[in-house]
Design an enzyme around this catalytic site. Structure first.
Site, PDB file in Angstrom:
ATOM      1  N   HIS A   1       0.836  -1.200   0.000  1.00  0.00           N
ATOM      2  CA  HIS A   1       0.000   0.000   0.000  1.00  0.00           C
ATOM      3  C   HIS A   1       0.874   1.255   0.000  1.00  0.00           C
ATOM      4  O   HIS A   1       0.621   2.196  -0.767  1.00  0.00           O
ATOM      5  CB  HIS A   1      -0.913  -0.004   1.233  1.00  0.00           C
ATOM      6  CG  HIS A   1      -1.603   1.294   1.480  1.00  0.00           C
ATOM      7  ND1 HIS A   1      -2.823   1.615   0.931  1.00  0.00           N
ATOM      8  CD2 HIS A   1      -1.232   2.387   2.202  1.00  0.00           C
ATOM      9  CE1 HIS A   1      -3.175   2.821   1.307  1.00  0.00           C
ATOM     10  NE2 HIS A   1      -2.218   3.312   2.086  1.00  0.00           N
ATOM     11  N   GLU A   2       1.895   1.274   0.854  1.00  0.00           N
ATOM     12  CA  GLU A   2       2.783   2.436   0.895  1.00  0.00           C
ATOM     13  C   GLU A   2       3.516   2.600  -0.438  1.00  0.00           C
ATOM     14  O   GLU A   2       3.740   3.724  -0.907  1.00  0.00           O
ATOM     15  CB  GLU A   2       3.781   2.294   2.041  1.00  0.00           C
ATOM     16  CG  GLU A   2       3.149   2.234   3.421  1.00  0.00           C
ATOM     17  CD  GLU A   2       2.327   3.465   3.739  1.00  0.00           C
ATOM     18  OE1 GLU A   2       2.669   4.565   3.261  1.00  0.00           O
ATOM     19  OE2 GLU A   2       1.315   3.336   4.460  1.00  0.00           O
TER      20      GLU A   2
ATOM     21  N   ASP B   1      -4.522   1.325  -2.146  1.00  0.00           N
ATOM     22  CA  ASP B   1      -5.085   0.015  -1.807  1.00  0.00           C
ATOM     23  C   ASP B   1      -5.213  -0.862  -3.056  1.00  0.00           C
ATOM     24  O   ASP B   1      -4.889  -2.058  -3.030  1.00  0.00           O
ATOM     25  CB  ASP B   1      -6.465   0.189  -1.161  1.00  0.00           C
ATOM     26  CG  ASP B   1      -6.381   0.573   0.302  1.00  0.00           C
ATOM     27  OD1 ASP B   1      -5.282   0.483   0.870  1.00  0.00           O
ATOM     28  OD2 ASP B   1      -7.412   0.961   0.871  1.00  0.00           O
TER      29      ASP B   1
ATOM     30  N   HIS C   1       1.546   4.505  -2.968  1.00  0.00           N
ATOM     31  CA  HIS C   1       1.699   5.964  -2.926  1.00  0.00           C
ATOM     32  C   HIS C   1       2.924   6.387  -3.740  1.00  0.00           C
ATOM     33  O   HIS C   1       2.893   7.410  -4.435  1.00  0.00           O
ATOM     34  CB  HIS C   1       1.855   6.428  -1.475  1.00  0.00           C
ATOM     35  CG  HIS C   1       0.592   6.346  -0.671  1.00  0.00           C
ATOM     36  ND1 HIS C   1      -0.582   6.944  -1.065  1.00  0.00           N
ATOM     37  CD2 HIS C   1       0.323   5.737   0.510  1.00  0.00           C
ATOM     38  CE1 HIS C   1      -1.518   6.705  -0.157  1.00  0.00           C
ATOM     39  NE2 HIS C   1      -0.994   5.970   0.806  1.00  0.00           N
TER      40      HIS C   1
ATOM     41  N   GLU D   1      -5.662   7.159  -1.042  1.00  0.00           N
ATOM     42  CA  GLU D   1      -5.671   5.916  -0.270  1.00  0.00           C
ATOM     43  C   GLU D   1      -6.344   4.791  -1.045  1.00  0.00           C
ATOM     44  O   GLU D   1      -5.878   3.643  -1.027  1.00  0.00           O
ATOM     45  CB  GLU D   1      -6.360   6.140   1.077  1.00  0.00           C
ATOM     46  CG  GLU D   1      -5.647   7.110   1.999  1.00  0.00           C
ATOM     47  CD  GLU D   1      -4.220   6.707   2.293  1.00  0.00           C
ATOM     48  OE1 GLU D   1      -3.972   5.486   2.470  1.00  0.00           O
ATOM     49  OE2 GLU D   1      -3.341   7.582   2.320  1.00  0.00           O
TER      50      GLU D   1
END
Length: 429
Positions: free
Chosen positions: A282-283, A368, A286, A364
């Site tokens: 997930h990070e 995801d 970004h 976000e």
């Protein structure tokens, strides 16, 4: 610019922001309290009634405390501005220091005194939040000694970094003419970029220990994920976050070759390797979508607009008089202008908060989706549930409160948006 117009605009913005904050906070608390005893149907098999009630009680406790801090902060803001607090402090330091030590010493003393007084005013609230609210719900692991040590280190680091930067900005304001704000912006941007490089290796270790990730199997798994995602980092580290809090997290920090991946030890102790991989994916989402770069550019853009506005306001006598300050034309007022602008801006920018929150929530969702493409979506779902439970995040926030404040989507929306094969809320292992 008429002082009365400035005063009226500031007072109206402050009152409007205060009213909206109280309205949203009370909505949130009522909504959470109404749903305290019933776990939402999609989570009935994965979240216990006890955990759900704890999250509700934690949210309500923070909400009530938030009402107090909001009212107190508004009163302090009025005290600094319209009630003459900043004017009195400025006059005192100007009369005491200007003649003997010069304009730079006087202005730096004004900035330092303002920061010190402001910090002392907020200290009891910070203490209560840590040793009452966080302690009550089992999250605080700080001792008073560690809390005090962090405070003193923070003051020292702030002085070592902040005073030279402030001196540079004040020199630029006084030496570069009408376009000082453009030069000041360039200096501020350069400072932030340097700080991104220095923070992981110089500043952060002053407060926490960072050790290489000891789990070799997890190292291999994480490195394979980063290779698939085209991400290079200087190292994988574990931070001793448990000595301060039971909350868990993971993050990237640094810039360029100084980038590193940091896991809280609380995160590693709670999640399985597959869940850790999913959270990291997930990070990395970004990173892949350039969210961090976008946010950095947005901040730099806002700061440029803000400094340009300050460049105009600093030459308007009504700006000072309308905010409760009487500048001395025989002395430089650059530090005074900076402080007044910093105090007056938040009530106005508060109303763009929902746009920023919406933008962040969209990021976000994108991260995801990327995580589900690079790792196990069911592991991401179970990790999110565990993190929501461990952080006592309410599953039943008020929808309007979410739209205004939440930078991350609530759990129900976030899990429902995961790709279809991983959407069911299976029980966490």
């Amino acid at each position: 610019m008429q002082p009365s117009s400035v005063m009226l605009a500031f007072a109206a913005a402050l009152l409007a922001a205060l009213a909206v904050k109280f309205w949203l906070a009370t909505r949130q608390m009522r909504h959470v309290a109404q749903h305290r005893d019933q776990v939402p149907a999609p989570f009935a098999g994965t979240v216990t009634p006890e955990a759900h009630r704890k999250a509700a009680d934690y949210t309500l406790a923070k909400g009530r405390f938030g009402l107090l801090t909001t009212a107190f902060g508004s009163a302090v803001l009025l005290g600094w501005t319209l009630l003459g607090g900043l004017d009195a402090l400025n006059t005192l330091l100007r009369d005491a220091l200007m003649a003997d030590y010069g304009p730079m010493a006087y202005q730096l003393a004004l900035l330092a005194a303002f920061a010190l007084i402001g910090g002392l005013i907020e200290l009891p609230l910070e203490w209560y939040a840590t040793f009452r609210i966080e302690q009550r719900f089992g999250f605080n692991r700080m001792t008073p000694r560690l809390w005090l040590a962090d405070l003193l280190k923070g003051v020292l680091v702030g002085a070592v970094i902040g005073l030279p930067l402030a001196a540079l900005i004040l020199w630029i304001m006084g030496a570069t003419g009408g376009l000082w704000w453009l030069w000041a912006w360039g200096a501020w941007v350069a400072f932030n970029l340097v700080l991104l490089v220095l923070y992981p290796t110089v500043i952060a270790p002053l407060f926490n220990k960072f050790e290489p990730l000891p789990d070799e199997a997890l190292q291999v798994r994480v490195q394979a994920l980063m290779q698939r995602c085209g991400f290079a980092a200087k190292g994988l580290f574990v931070m001793d976050g448990s000595k301060r809090s039971a909350h868990a997290n993971a993050y990237f920090t640094g810039l360029g070759a100084a980038k590193r991946v940091v896991f809280f030890d609380t995160l590693l102790s709670r999640l399985s390797p597959g869940e850790v991989e999913a959270v990291l994916a997930h990070e990395l989402g970004h990173f892949k979508h350039k969210h961090v770069l976008q946010r950095m550019l947005l901040i730099f853009g806002f700061s440029l607009a803000g400094l340009a506005l300050l460049g105009w306001l600093a030459g308007q006598s009504g700006f000072y008089a309308g905010l409760g300050v009487s500048p001395n034309l025989a002395a430089p007022n650059d530090a005074l202008a900076l402080l007044l602008f910093m105090l007056a801006l938040p009530p106005f920018t508060f109303f763009i908060g929902p746009l920023m929150s919406q933008w962040s929530r969209r990021h976000e969702f994108q991260a995801d989706a990327y995580a589900c493409a690079q790792a196990d979506g069911s592991a991401l779902a179970s990790a999110l549930l565990k993190l929501h439970e461990d952080n006592a995040s309410t599953l039943t926030p008020d929808p309007l409160y979410v739209r205004f404040y939440y930078s991350h989507p609530p759990a129900s929306e976030r899990l429902a948006a995961l790709p279809q094969p991983h959407r069911p809320l299976a029980a966490t292992p």
